[in-house]
Design an enzyme around this catalytic site. Sequence first.
Site, PDB file in Angstrom:
ATOM      1  N   HIS A   1      -1.625  -5.690   1.565  1.00  0.00           N
ATOM      2  CA  HIS A   1      -2.894  -6.390   1.353  1.00  0.00           C
ATOM      3  C   HIS A   1      -2.590  -7.780   0.823  1.00  0.00           C
ATOM      4  CE1 HIS A   1      -6.881  -7.440  -0.165  1.00  0.00           C
ATOM      5  NE2 HIS A   1      -6.244  -7.897  -1.227  1.00  0.00           N
TER       6      HIS A   1
ATOM      7  N   TYR B   1     -12.306  -3.054  -2.951  1.00  0.00           N
ATOM      8  CA  TYR B   1     -12.790  -3.082  -1.559  1.00  0.00           C
ATOM      9  C   TYR B   1     -14.312  -3.046  -1.460  1.00  0.00           C
ATOM     10  CZ  TYR B   1      -8.115  -2.634   0.497  1.00  0.00           C
ATOM     11  OH  TYR B   1      -6.819  -2.867   0.911  1.00  0.00           O
TER      12      TYR B   1
ATOM     13  N   LYS C   1       0.833  -1.195   0.000  1.00  0.00           N
ATOM     14  CA  LYS C   1       0.000   0.000   0.000  1.00  0.00           C
ATOM     15  C   LYS C   1       0.878   1.260   0.000  1.00  0.00           C
ATOM     16  CE  LYS C   1      -3.767  -2.415   2.415  1.00  0.00           C
ATOM     17  NZ  LYS C   1      -4.553  -2.510   3.686  1.00  0.00           N
TER      18      LYS C   1
ATOM     19  N   ASN D   1      -1.724  -0.256   7.389  1.00  0.00           N
ATOM     20  CA  ASN D   1      -1.148  -1.574   7.688  1.00  0.00           C
ATOM     21  C   ASN D   1      -0.303  -2.179   6.565  1.00  0.00           C
ATOM     22  OD1 ASN D   1      -3.266  -2.253   6.044  1.00  0.00           O
ATOM     23  ND2 ASN D   1      -4.325  -3.554   7.539  1.00  0.00           N
TER      24      ASN D   1
ATOM     25  N   GLU E   1      -9.636 -10.261  -7.579  1.00  0.00           N
ATOM     26  CA  GLU E   1      -8.751  -9.104  -7.415  1.00  0.00           C
ATOM     27  C   GLU E   1      -7.684  -9.043  -8.516  1.00  0.00           C
ATOM     28  OE1 GLU E   1      -7.418  -9.477  -3.334  1.00  0.00           O
ATOM     29  OE2 GLU E   1      -9.463  -9.168  -2.580  1.00  0.00           O
TER      30      GLU E   1
HETATM   31  P1  IDP Z   1      -7.449  -7.333   5.422  1.00  0.00           P
HETATM   32  O1  IDP Z   1      -6.680  -6.234   4.717  1.00  0.00           O
HETATM   33  O2  IDP Z   1      -6.597  -7.975   6.496  1.00  0.00           O
HETATM   34  O3  IDP Z   1      -8.091  -8.319   4.497  1.00  0.00           O
HETATM   35  P2  IDP Z   1     -10.127  -6.222   5.871  1.00  0.00           P
HETATM   36  O4  IDP Z   1     -10.975  -6.441   7.085  1.00  0.00           O
HETATM   37  O5  IDP Z   1     -10.544  -6.862   4.595  1.00  0.00           O
HETATM   38  O6  IDP Z   1      -8.624  -6.611   6.247  1.00  0.00           O
HETATM   39  O7  IDP Z   1     -10.035  -4.651   5.663  1.00  0.00           O
HETATM   40  C1  IDP Z   1      -9.459  -4.128   4.492  1.00  0.00           C
HETATM   41  C2  IDP Z   1      -8.601  -2.949   4.837  1.00  0.00           C
HETATM   42  O8  IDP Z   1      -9.433  -1.897   5.294  1.00  0.00           O
HETATM   43  C3  IDP Z   1      -7.598  -3.169   5.984  1.00  0.00           C
HETATM   44  O9  IDP Z   1      -6.406  -3.783   5.579  1.00  0.00           O
HETATM   45  C4  IDP Z   1      -7.372  -1.749   6.451  1.00  0.00           C
HETATM   46  O10 IDP Z   1      -6.478  -1.056   5.575  1.00  0.00           O
HETATM   47  C5  IDP Z   1      -8.764  -1.141   6.292  1.00  0.00           C
HETATM   48  N1  IDP Z   1      -9.537  -1.241   7.541  1.00  0.00           N
HETATM   49  C6  IDP Z   1     -10.203  -2.311   8.030  1.00  0.00           C
HETATM   50  N2  IDP Z   1     -10.789  -2.041   9.196  1.00  0.00           N
HETATM   51  C7  IDP Z   1     -10.492  -0.741   9.466  1.00  0.00           C
HETATM   52  C8  IDP Z   1     -10.808   0.146  10.549  1.00  0.00           C
HETATM   53  O11 IDP Z   1     -11.490  -0.203  11.517  1.00  0.00           O
HETATM   54  N3  IDP Z   1     -10.293   1.403  10.459  1.00  0.00           N
HETATM   55  C9  IDP Z   1      -9.548   1.838   9.415  1.00  0.00           C
HETATM   56  N4  IDP Z   1      -9.234   1.041   8.380  1.00  0.00           N
HETATM   57  C10 IDP Z   1      -9.690  -0.224   8.402  1.00  0.00           C
HETATM   58 MG    MG Z   2      -9.750  -8.223   3.272  1.00  0.00          MG
END
Ligand code: IDP
Ligand code: MG
Length: 149
Positions: free
Chosen positions: A115, A49, A9, A112, A126
């Site tokens: 992805h 997303y 990212k 984070n 994707e």
């Molecule tokens: P993943 O990336 O581990 O699959 P997902 O639950 O699919 O996690 O969420 C996608 C992305 O959305 C996360 O990697 C993060 O960047 C963002 N995200 C998820 N939950 C939150 C939140 O509570 N606050 C801010 N960003 C979030």
């Molecule tokens: Mg995800």
Amino acid sequence: MEQTYIMIKPDGVQRGLIGEVVSRIENRGLKVAAMRMNVMSEESAKEHYKEHVERPFFGSLIEYVTSGPSVSMVIEGKNAVVIMRAVNGATNPVEALPGTIRGDFAVETGRNVVHASDSPESAQREIAIHFKESEVTSYSKVDEVCLYE
Ligand code: IDP
Ligand code: MG
């Protein structure tokens, strides 16, 4: 061989972690089948997303992943999907174990670093968003005789 879609990212790119992330993937024994750097379009980000469209963080998530260059990859190997989820670590870096990318390089869910697709079906969906079929290579690698029994 299974394929998964990986993104470094924009925060990962800005923090100079491209090499670190790619090293971890290669060192694990997974193969890079496609790789590109670009600024993701809003359209691609929203499609990518779309499962999160109703979530309160959707808008800021789209803004974040389109805020600058990111690196998109197709990574291939036996059980690549599950392995890459483990390599990345928990979504919330607070819960990510040391030794994972998020556990070593991130502090907050909204930044984070990486992805990885969550299932083989998501991976195919994707990959089709981010790559043309002609951009995904198919080749065997010399280390495969050592990696697989
Ligand atoms: P993943 O990336 O581990 O699959 P997902 O639950 O699919 O996690 O969420 C996608 C992305 O959305 C996360 O990697 C993060 O960047 C963002 N995200 C998820 N939950 C939150 C939140 O509570 N606050 C801010 N960003 C979030
Ligand atoms: Mg995800």
